[in-house]
Design an enzyme around this catalytic site. Structure first.
Site, PDB file in Angstrom:
ATOM      1  N   ASN A 145       2.068   2.876  -5.108  1.00 25.24           N
ATOM      2  CA  ASN A 145       1.122   2.599  -4.015  1.00 25.24           C
ATOM      3  C   ASN A 145      -0.009   1.761  -4.607  1.00 25.24           C
ATOM      4  O   ASN A 145      -0.882   2.294  -5.295  1.00 25.24           O
ATOM      5  CB  ASN A 145       0.577   3.888  -3.410  1.00 25.24           C
ATOM      6  CG  ASN A 145      -0.272   3.607  -2.173  1.00 25.24           C
ATOM      7  OD1 ASN A 145      -0.731   2.476  -1.976  1.00 25.24           O
ATOM      8  ND2 ASN A 145      -0.490   4.618  -1.359  1.00 25.24           N
TER       9      ASN A 145
ATOM     10  N   HIS B 297       3.250   3.135   1.124  1.00 22.44           N
ATOM     11  CA  HIS B 297       1.953   3.319   1.777  1.00 22.44           C
ATOM     12  C   HIS B 297       1.990   4.575   2.609  1.00 22.44           C
ATOM     13  O   HIS B 297       2.948   4.797   3.366  1.00 22.44           O
ATOM     14  CB  HIS B 297       1.596   2.115   2.661  1.00 22.44           C
ATOM     15  CG  HIS B 297       1.476   0.877   1.863  1.00 22.44           C
ATOM     16  ND1 HIS B 297       0.452   0.681   0.968  1.00 22.44           N
ATOM     17  CD2 HIS B 297       2.274  -0.202   1.758  1.00 22.44           C
ATOM     18  CE1 HIS B 297       0.624  -0.475   0.363  1.00 22.44           C
ATOM     19  NE2 HIS B 297       1.724  -1.024   0.817  1.00 22.44           N
TER      20      HIS B 297
ATOM     21  N   PRO C 279      -6.124   1.501  -6.532  1.00 18.65           N
ATOM     22  CA  PRO C 279      -7.516   1.831  -6.251  1.00 18.65           C
ATOM     23  C   PRO C 279      -7.719   2.786  -5.083  1.00 18.65           C
ATOM     24  O   PRO C 279      -7.051   2.673  -4.053  1.00 18.65           O
ATOM     25  CB  PRO C 279      -8.161   0.475  -5.949  1.00 18.65           C
ATOM     26  CG  PRO C 279      -7.042  -0.470  -5.744  1.00 18.65           C
ATOM     27  CD  PRO C 279      -5.866   0.068  -6.493  1.00 18.65           C
ATOM     28  N   ASN C 280      -8.656   3.680  -5.311  1.00 23.12           N
ATOM     29  CA  ASN C 280      -9.141   4.659  -4.317  1.00 23.12           C
ATOM     30  C   ASN C 280      -8.161   5.794  -4.044  1.00 23.12           C
ATOM     31  O   ASN C 280      -8.498   6.735  -3.325  1.00 23.12           O
ATOM     32  CB  ASN C 280      -9.534   3.962  -2.994  1.00 23.12           C
ATOM     33  CG  ASN C 280     -10.641   2.963  -3.216  1.00 23.12           C
ATOM     34  OD1 ASN C 280     -11.684   3.328  -3.748  1.00 23.12           O
ATOM     35  ND2 ASN C 280     -10.423   1.711  -2.870  1.00 23.12           N
TER      36      ASN C 280
HETATM   37  C1  DHK Z   1      -3.711   2.672   0.777  1.00 21.01           C
HETATM   38  C2  DHK Z   1      -4.824   1.912   0.654  1.00 21.01           C
HETATM   39  O1  DHK Z   1      -5.762   2.222  -0.242  1.00 21.01           O
HETATM   40  C3  DHK Z   1      -5.088   0.762   1.546  1.00 21.01           C
HETATM   41  O2  DHK Z   1      -5.874  -0.219   0.944  1.00 21.01           O
HETATM   42  C4  DHK Z   1      -3.810   0.167   2.094  1.00 21.01           C
HETATM   43  C5  DHK Z   1      -2.586   2.281   1.647  1.00 21.01           C
HETATM   44  C6  DHK Z   1      -2.922   1.266   2.690  1.00 21.01           C
HETATM   45  C7  DHK Z   1      -1.811   3.492   2.146  1.00 21.01           C
HETATM   46  O3  DHK Z   1      -1.581   3.630   3.343  1.00 21.01           O
HETATM   47  O4  DHK Z   1      -1.398   4.313   1.322  1.00 21.01           O
HETATM   48  O5  DHK Z   1      -4.117  -0.808   3.044  1.00 21.01           O
END
Ligand code: DHK
Length: 141
Positions: free
Chosen positions: A74, A100, A10-11
């Protein structure tokens, strides 16, 4: 020809626009291109998938079994919450590296715990987008 799966949760479709001070200015497409350039000389290719949905990620992990030499994953915020994704990783033979971009250990305490790390082959945190390339290199035999 070897095959790797680049899986993002997500995101991470927002990379490039999302909090660039934390996640950098590269997009997922940029990251994929860099992985291709890294692994192509070794006769490896990569498929890239991203979803904001837990169940979709789980389905892709199941489908990846026996099809890929490794998953560069990830899981975004599901890292810290998802026992279902942990169980999916445990249910397959394909090795997974948790990546990450940010150093989660320097951030909020809720990011310090991973539900997934102990069922993954390894974990790379805090090395920016380069972490994805390093994970890819690990899988090259
Ligand atoms: C990416 C995310 O979206 C967060 O929710 C994690 C991670 C960290 C990243 O550092 O790629 O906590």
């Amino acid at each position: 020809m070897g095959k790797l799966l680049l899986l993002n949760g997500p995101n991470l479709n927002r990379l490039g626009k999302r909090e660039p001070d934390i996640y950098g200015s590269e997009t997922l497409e940029d990251i994929k291109e860099k992985i291709i350039a890294t692994i192509e000389p070794y006769q490896y290719q990569v498929d890239a998938k991203q979803s904001n949905h837990e169940g979709q990620l789980i389905d892709w992990i199941h489908e990846a079994d026996k099809c890929y030499q490794g998953i560069i994953f990830n899981p975004g915020a599901y890292t810290h919450t998802s026992i279902a994704i942990r169980d999916a990783i445990s249910s397959v033979d394909v090795p997974v590296i948790e990546v990450h971009i940010s150093n989660v250990h320097k951030r909020e305490s809720f990011r310090h715990t991973s539900m997934l790390a102990s069922v993954c082959e390894g974990q790379i945190v805090g090395l920016g987008s380069k972490g994805y390339q390093l994970a890819a290199m690990y899988f090259i035999k």
